[in-house]
Structures are given as C-alpha cells and as structure tokens.
Design an enzyme around this catalytic site. Structure first.
Site, PDB file in Angstrom:
ATOM      1  N   PHE A 155       0.838  -1.217   0.000  1.00  0.00           N
ATOM      2  CA  PHE A 155       0.000   0.000   0.000  1.00  0.00           C
ATOM      3  C   PHE A 155       0.863   1.254   0.000  1.00  0.00           C
ATOM      4  CE2 PHE A 155      -3.439  -2.431   2.610  1.00  0.00           C
ATOM      5  CZ  PHE A 155      -3.802  -3.131   1.475  1.00  0.00           C
ATOM      6  N   GLN A 337     -26.811  12.461  -0.239  1.00  0.00           N
ATOM      7  CA  GLN A 337     -28.221  12.364   0.143  1.00  0.00           C
ATOM      8  C   GLN A 337     -29.019  13.534  -0.441  1.00  0.00           C
ATOM      9  OE1 GLN A 337     -28.891   9.595   1.635  1.00  0.00           O
ATOM     10  NE2 GLN A 337     -31.091   9.917   1.736  1.00  0.00           N
ATOM     11  N   GLU A 364      -2.620   6.815   6.815  1.00  0.00           N
ATOM     12  CA  GLU A 364      -1.823   7.478   7.848  1.00  0.00           C
ATOM     13  C   GLU A 364      -2.408   7.258   9.248  1.00  0.00           C
ATOM     14  OE1 GLU A 364       0.223  11.058   7.000  1.00  0.00           O
ATOM     15  OE2 GLU A 364      -0.121  10.892   4.847  1.00  0.00           O
TER      16      GLU A 364
END
Lengths: 380, 266
Positions: A155, A337, A364
């Site tokens: 990652f 929404q 992080e």
C-alpha cells in the site's frame, strides 16, 4: 478564524491554482484512468508547491504548517488527488529527511524533491505491520559498508513512480516492538528492488499505490537515515505532520461537498419549490457547515501550535485527523443524500468525492489508531 | 537594467458593476482583480528577470488598497512596487492618467537599458490608450500588441499580433511595450514570494511628490482636468440565453442544422 494578510494571500493563491488547473476534465480523467498525471504534477512542481514546507536552503519555499494546511484544504476542495500530488513530497516524503537526515543527505535529495524532479515516498506499511511496528518483517543486515535489505512493503502511495523510498527495516532482531527498527533511503533503481502492480482502489484514483519488494538489496551505510535501531520514533514524528495534512484534505473535501450541496439544493426543484426550502435539507446544510467550521478551527490551531512545538501537539494532530476525516465522511454522505439519485451517478462530482473521502479515515493511521494515540496520552 | 510594469486594479467583471452618480465606476464596492493583460506584461518582465537578473518594478495608479495588488505582484517575483495615489489624481481619464504615470516614471528615472511593459488594455475601459500615451509623453519608442518578445542586449525583437497577421519589429531600449494575452501564461505566486512580499519596499508617490514634475500639467489631471467626460455607465441588460454546442465542427454543425430545422428557420 481570522488569518493574517499573508495567510489569506496564500489561500487566495492556492484556491486560484486549484480552480484554474484542476479542471473537470482532469479530475474525471484521473478517476477514470488511474495512473499518474505527469503533466499535472509538473505544473504543481513548477509553482513550488512540492516544497512549501521544505526550508529555502534546500530549495523549498520555507512555509510553515499553516501554509501546508491551507494548501491541502484548498487543493482538496477541488481535487483530492491534486492535493495528494502536492502533499506527499511535503510531508511523508521529505519529513523523515528533515527530521533526521544529515547535511549530505538533505543536500543530495531535498532540492530535487522540492522542485519535483524526483519522487520520494514513505514505506512503512507491510502486510502484517504498519501502525503496529512490532510486526515489521523487512530486515536490514549490516555487511561491510552496506546493509542488505529484504522484505516487502505494501500500500505504498506513489511507489510506481518513486525515485526514492524511505524504508523501515528491522536492524536489531533482539529488540522487541517498535525498537530495533531503522530508516533507510532506498534508491528505487538499485538491483533487487521491484514494484508491484497498482492496486485497484475505491477512490483517489490517479495516484497509484503498490508494493515495493526488496530482495538482497545492497544499500550503502551512507543511506542509513537517522539513528540505528531507532527509526520508528521518527516515523511517528513524521506521521504527526502527515496526519495534519490528511485532516486538512478531509476539511477541503468536506467544503467541496458543502459547496456542491448548497448550489444543487437551490437549483433543484421538487413539489414546486427548491429542495433547500425544506428543513430536512436546510438543517442538513447547517449541520455540515457547522461541523466543517469546527474542524477548520481545530486544524488551524493545531498547525500554529505544532510550529511552536507545543508539547501536546501530537495529540492535537491525532484529534484533527480523527475528527476531520470522520466529519468529512458524514458531510460527503449528506451531500450525496441531498443530490438524491443524481448523487449516485458519476456525472456528478459528489459521487467521486464520496469515494475519495473514504480513505481519509484509513490512511496514515485509521480513526481507531488516532483514538489510541489520544487516549494513550490521556490515560498514561 | 530595470523593467517597469504598469498594472491596474480592475473590477472583477464576473461580478456586478456599480456606478457612481458622476458616471465613473464605484471601485470601492466591487471585487477587484489584476487586469489580465497586465499579468502577461508582468510575466514577460519576470522571464527577462529570470534570464538576466534585472530589477522588476510594478507601478500602479490607484486608491490605497491597490497596495494589495502590488504585494501580489511582488509575491510573483517583482522586486518592488510603486503606488501613485492621491485625491488629486482621482477620476482621471486616459489622457490624465498617462501624464501622471509618465511623470512618475520620469521621477523614478528611466535609464538607457530600461523598458516599460504594459498590458494591451484594461478590461474596465478597454481603451488601450494609456500605454501608448505614456510612451509619447516620455518620448520613447513604443511597440504595441507584443505576442513574442526576444531580448538581445539593448535591442528587443517583438512579434506584434495584429488582426490580419503579424509584424516583426526591432526596437532599442529605452522603450515601452504593450502585451497581449497570447504572449505567455502568467505564473502563480509562490509561498516563498508571499512570505517575503510584505518585507519588500513599496514607494508611495502622492500629489506633493509629483506636483513639480514637468510632464504633469496640473490643469489636465483628475476628474475636472480630464478631457473625457463619461456620459453614463451601466451594466448592459442580458440579451437572452446562449447555448454552446460542443463537439467537432462537423458534429456541432449537424446539431445546429437540426435545431434550426426544428424551428423552421432552414
């Protein structure tokens, strides 16, 4: 919060750059195609944004944490990936070098990073380690004038185009937990270094993330960064600054979502009136704006306190990231929404922001790790 | 070598335009920006500064808040700023303004190697007169509509962009050049520039500082001395909506033809 003329001018400049350069076409292309936009990065670099926190003597702009926070906020308000382009060299990339690099290392690497000529990335996470440094399996064994590195980092944001990586590796297997770990400046062109395939991510597409594998990589002792066996403490110090950057990115995305929601709710008509005339919508907007303002005040104060070396600023950095990233996720949810079904369609920006913001409470250090830092400081 | 860049703070035309009773613009009530063509002039000067290390001075005439604009130009890379400001100068038309600016430049001193850069025209009045008039009053050569500038010692080679083609002109310093937007892409401010800009010098030239300048005729400056009288300023009413048809020329033409056919125009 009232900022001095200097910081207001910085904000104006960051906003002008973001609104002009992060065009809708670029945002959509980054999201659709992934990869890394060299041209966009070159523009960011040319204007000095890669080095705003790097001191002038190393080719940077000599800015402080508040300048850095304002850049992340304003860039992220338009394009979170654009903010990451400028953020990485300023925080996780150059942070460890500034914190404990020797003069030769700083002179050798920082000017290229500040000018965007070289990419530097931060490689802490492993399949079984990250926030839990004790699980680090990457090793570095002394051998004459060199260290031999073996292991796999995963990652790693920016790994595919990196020229250098800051690698955390176990140098003393006898020491437990976060001790016995050292930092190295890894030249990505060394024999034995390989980079994995880019991960397919939910959001922040356009800034590739992949593995870095090291197989018997011979790294010179002059590339040991900071004290032997004591690298993780530095990693934590860098992460403090980085966390503030992620908090500011979250703040920016949230502001972007609010801007979109206000505009749309005034335009969209249902039952013969704009939808913002309903309290169901207008109260959501009031709530979003209030939460954003609370985060902004927390982040700016933390930035100022951090630059004055306030004792508890690492706690405030964790609080900033925790609150702002969760807040931004709530705000993005509400924005979608308010857009209704249209918010679920890729033609509308909030759809992308909703996906982009999800990582803010993960990378992080997750929200839960921030809570560990905060409660750990309070309950010790 | 010193390059003077004449700049103007103009109303942001994307906002609403407010007008005073005497017909002039109510500048105080409007958002302001740096005149776009002047940004190209500044960029042209900064490019020469990058190559030669010369001094770049931003010069403006305007009310005291125009100092903020000068700070921004210094944050882009200019070395210093000059603000020409005084009640006596208010309401000046192009004839009066160019006299005052020429007087100020004369007061500051124009050396043999110096150059004055101006934008082609300001977006508020669109006259394109001030630059050329400054050159006339200073009695230095002028080249307008610069789309390319090459510097070779004290000679500038300019490609003028005109409506029906271009013209290449060589001119010796000192001279005045007006710049068009095709000339370059203005740079942004830098963080370092912003940090430093508040410590850089800004010279304020008020009426007493300039009243004895030979290039300034006291009877022809300010609102009263200006030969131009504005009859009326107003925001033109919107004439109806415009639709942009995207796509290649072929696609856009097809779409247009279809729309016109639907309205029985063709």
């Amino acid at each position: 919060m009232i900022l001095s003329a200097k910081y207001e001018l910085m904000r104006k400049n960051f906003r002008n750059f973001a609104e002009t350069e992060f065009t809708t076409e670029i945002q959509e292309k980054l999201d659709r195609e992934g990869g890394f936009d060299e041209e966009l990065f070159a523009k960011i670099a040319k204007n000095g944004f890669c080095g705003i926190k790097i001191p002038v003597e190393y080719g940077g702009q000599g800015g402080d944490s508040l300048a850095y926070v304002l850049m992340n906020e304003e860039f992220s308000r338009i394009c979170p990936v654009g903010a990451i382009y400028a953020n990485t060299p300023n925080s996780l990339g150059s942070g460890p070098l500034l914190a404990c690099g020797n003069e030769e290392q700083k002179q050798r690497i920082l000017p290229d990073v500040a000018a965007g000529r070289k990419h530097i990335v931060f490689a802490l996470t492993e399949p079984g380690a990250g926030s839990d440094a004790g699980g680090t399996l990457t090793t570095a064994d002394a051998d004459g004038d060199d260290f031999i590195l073996n292991g796999r980092k995963c990652f790693i944001s920016g790994a595919p185009m990196a020229d250098y990586a800051i690698i955390y590796a176990k140098t003393n297997r006898a020491l437990r937990g976060s001790r016995g770990i050292s930092m190295f400046i890894l030249d990505m062109k060394l024999p034995g270094v390989s980079v994995g395939k880019g991960e397919m991510k939910m959001g922040i597409n356009g800034y590739p993330t992949s593995d870095i594998s090291m197989e018997n990589v011979r790294v010179s002792k002059k590339d040991l960064l900071g004290p032997l066996d004591n690298g993780f403490i530095t990693a934590m110090n860098t992460l403090n600054g980085g966390r503030l950057g992620v908090a500011a990115q979250s703040l920016g995305v949230a502001q972007g979502c609010l801007d979109e929601a206000i505009k749309y709710s005034k335009e969209r008509k249902q039952f013969g009136k704009p939808i913002c005339a309903n309290q169901g919508i207008s109260f959501m907007i009031a709530e979003m704006a209030t939460e954003i303002e609370a985060a902004r005040t927390l982040i700016y104060t933390t930035a100022i306190e951090k630059d004055q070396d306030a004792k508890d600023s690492f706690v405030k950095c964790a609080m900033s990231k925790y609150y702002a990233s969760e807040m931004a996720n709530r705000v993005a949810y509400k924005a979608v929404q308010i857009f209704g079904g249209y918010g679920y369609i890729k033609d509308y920006r909030v759809e992308r922001l909703y996906r982009d913001v999800r990582v803010m409470s993960l990378y992080e250090g997750t929200t839960q790790v921030q809570q560990m830092v905060i409660s750990g400081a309070l309950l010790k | 070598m010193r390059i003077y860049v004449c700049v103007k703070q103009v109303p942001d035309t994307s906002g609403k335009v407010a007008v005073n009773e005497n017909g002039t613009l109510n500048r105080a009530s409007m958002q302001t920006i740096i005149n776009p063509d002047d940004m190209n002039a500044m960029e042209a000067a900064l490019k020469i500064k990058d190559a030669t290390g010369c001094q770049v001075t931003a010069v403006t005439m305007g009310p005291p808040p125009a100092e903020g604009m000068l700070r921004e130009l210094i944050a882009m890379g200019a070395d210093d700023g000059v603000l020409i400001s005084g009640r006596e100068f208010g309401g000046s038309d192009t004839f009066a303004t160019s006299q005052i600016i020429a007087g100020a430049l004369h007061h500051l001193g124009i050396g043999d190697e110096d150059v004055v850069f101006c934008g082609r025209q300001a977006i508020d009045g669109d006259t394109a007169q001030v630059g050329p008039q400054i050159a006339e009053k200073l009695e230095i050569p002028q080249v307008t509509y610069a789309g390319e500038i090459e510097k070779d010692g004290n000679v500038l080679k300019i490609k003028r962009l005109l409506e029906d083609g271009y013209m290449t002109v060589e001119v010796k310093t000192p001279c005045l050049i007006t710049c068009v937007k095709e000339l370059n892409e203005p740079r942004y401010m830098t963080v370092k520039g912003i940090i430093e800009c508040y410590d850089k010098p800004i010279t304020v030239l008020d009426y007493p500082a300039l009243e004895n300048e030979p290039l300034i005729d006291k009877t022809t400056i300010g609102l009263k001395g200006s030969p131009t009288n504005i009859f009326k300023s107003f925001t033109p009413p919107q004439k109806g909506s415009v639709e942009m048809i995207p796509g290649t020329s072929q696609e856009a033409a097809d779409a247009l033809a279809e729309k016109l056919a639907k309205k029985h125009i063709i």
